[in-house]
Design an enzyme around this catalytic site. Sequence first.
Site, short mmCIF file in Angstrom:
data_model
loop_
_atom_site.label_atom_id
_atom_site.label_comp_id
_atom_site.label_asym_id
_atom_site.label_seq_id
_atom_site.Cartn_x
_atom_site.Cartn_y
_atom_site.Cartn_z
CG HIS A 18 -17.56 37.38 -29.55
ND1 HIS A 18 -17.16 36.24 -28.89
CD2 HIS A 18 -18.04 36.96 -30.75
CE1 HIS A 18 -17.42 35.18 -29.65
NE2 HIS A 18 -17.94 35.59 -30.78
CE LYS A 42 -19.43 28.27 -34.62
NZ LYS A 42 -19.35 29.67 -34.27
NE ARG A 91 -14.05 35.77 -37.27
CZ ARG A 91 -14.49 34.66 -36.72
NH1 ARG A 91 -13.88 34.15 -35.68
NH2 ARG A 91 -15.54 34.04 -37.22
CB SER A 129 -15.39 30.83 -29.60
OG SER A 129 -15.99 32.08 -29.43
N1 COD Z 1 -13.67 39.63 -34.49
C1 COD Z 1 -14.86 40.10 -34.95
N2 COD Z 1 -16.01 39.41 -34.98
C2 COD Z 1 -15.96 38.17 -34.51
C3 COD Z 1 -14.78 37.59 -33.99
C4 COD Z 1 -13.60 38.38 -34.02
N3 COD Z 1 -12.42 37.90 -33.61
N4 COD Z 1 -15.07 36.32 -33.59
C5 COD Z 1 -16.38 36.14 -33.89
N5 COD Z 1 -16.91 37.24 -34.43
C6 COD Z 1 -18.28 37.49 -34.91
C7 COD Z 1 -18.73 36.42 -35.88
O1 COD Z 1 -18.34 36.72 -37.19
C8 COD Z 1 -20.22 36.56 -35.71
O2 COD Z 1 -20.71 37.65 -36.45
C9 COD Z 1 -20.40 36.87 -34.22
O3 COD Z 1 -19.16 37.41 -33.81
C10 COD Z 1 -20.75 35.67 -33.35
O4 COD Z 1 -19.82 34.63 -33.63
P1 COD Z 1 -20.03 33.17 -33.00
O5 COD Z 1 -19.02 32.29 -33.64
O6 COD Z 1 -20.05 33.26 -31.52
O7 COD Z 1 -21.52 32.81 -33.43
P2 COD Z 1 -22.09 31.97 -34.68
O8 COD Z 1 -21.55 32.47 -35.96
O9 COD Z 1 -21.97 30.51 -34.36
O10 COD Z 1 -23.66 32.38 -34.60
C11 COD Z 1 -24.58 31.78 -35.50
C12 COD Z 1 -26.03 31.98 -35.00
C13 COD Z 1 -26.22 31.33 -33.63
C14 COD Z 1 -26.31 33.48 -34.87
C15 COD Z 1 -26.95 31.35 -36.08
O11 COD Z 1 -26.69 29.96 -36.18
C16 COD Z 1 -28.43 31.60 -35.80
O12 COD Z 1 -28.95 32.65 -36.10
N6 COD Z 1 -29.11 30.58 -35.20
C17 COD Z 1 -30.53 30.65 -34.85
C18 COD Z 1 -31.42 30.00 -35.95
C19 COD Z 1 -31.56 30.99 -37.10
O13 COD Z 1 -32.31 31.94 -37.04
N7 COD Z 1 -30.75 30.77 -38.16
C20 COD Z 1 -30.65 31.72 -39.24
C21 COD Z 1 -31.46 31.33 -40.40
S1 COD Z 1 -30.55 30.35 -41.47
#
Ligand code: COD
Length: 163
Positions: A18, A42, A91, A129
């Site tokens: 991140h 999640k 990724r 994560s």
């Molecule tokens: N390298 C690069 N990027 C990374 C890495 C890594 N090693 N690990 C994670 N990431 C990126 C992910 O690809 C993502 O872009 C970001 O970091 C955050 O990752 P996570 O896993 O912490 O978060 P997510 O993917 O669970 O987040 C999802 C949301 C919470 C953003 C999503 O569910 C959301 O928007 N929820 C609110 C309701 C909504 O508006 N939904 C959208 C309409 S469908």
Amino acid sequence: MEKIAIYPGSFDPVTNGHLDIIERGLKIFDRLIITILENPAKKLLFSVDERIDLLTRSLAGFSNVESASYDGLLVDYAKQRNAHAILRGMRAVSDFEYEFQMALMNRRLNREVQTVFLMTGLRWIFTSSSIIKEAAKFGGNIESMVPPVVQEKLEQRFHCLLG
Ligand code: COD
């Protein structure tokens, strides 16, 4: 005009992957709002307050970033904060389908907000994560994958659960 992007996620917890995206994002945007939102798919380890605290402490060395949380639609929050972009990290190809669906849905919900994808640094390509939590749970060394405050918190949490 200030270029503001929301970097949304679960951040359960924040990892070096991140932070890599945040560092890259700051080369494009003037300001990043790192926002914890709900991902109903999640199973979470840390509360929103704990995740904000870990984010804030991990971002101590960065300027022009803030940590926040929002209960609702991402695009509504983007509008509320005058952000014109959503920043997401990529990724491997396996991220693509979910990211593509989400970006298209967000575009349908609000045409003004663009999603910008940045490729992660090669060393973080297998970092997530979830996999870090699994390794930490079974006593694996995760030192090189997370900020020190996160390592400490994970060790405490799993030590407590085991003890
Ligand atoms: N390298 C690069 N990027 C990374 C890495 C890594 N090693 N690990 C994670 N990431 C990126 C992910 O690809 C993502 O872009 C970001 O970091 C955050 O990752 P996570 O896993 O912490 O978060 P997510 O993917 O669970 O987040 C999802 C949301 C919470 C953003 C999503 O569910 C959301 O928007 N929820 C609110 C309701 C909504 O508006 N939904 C959208 C309409 S469908």
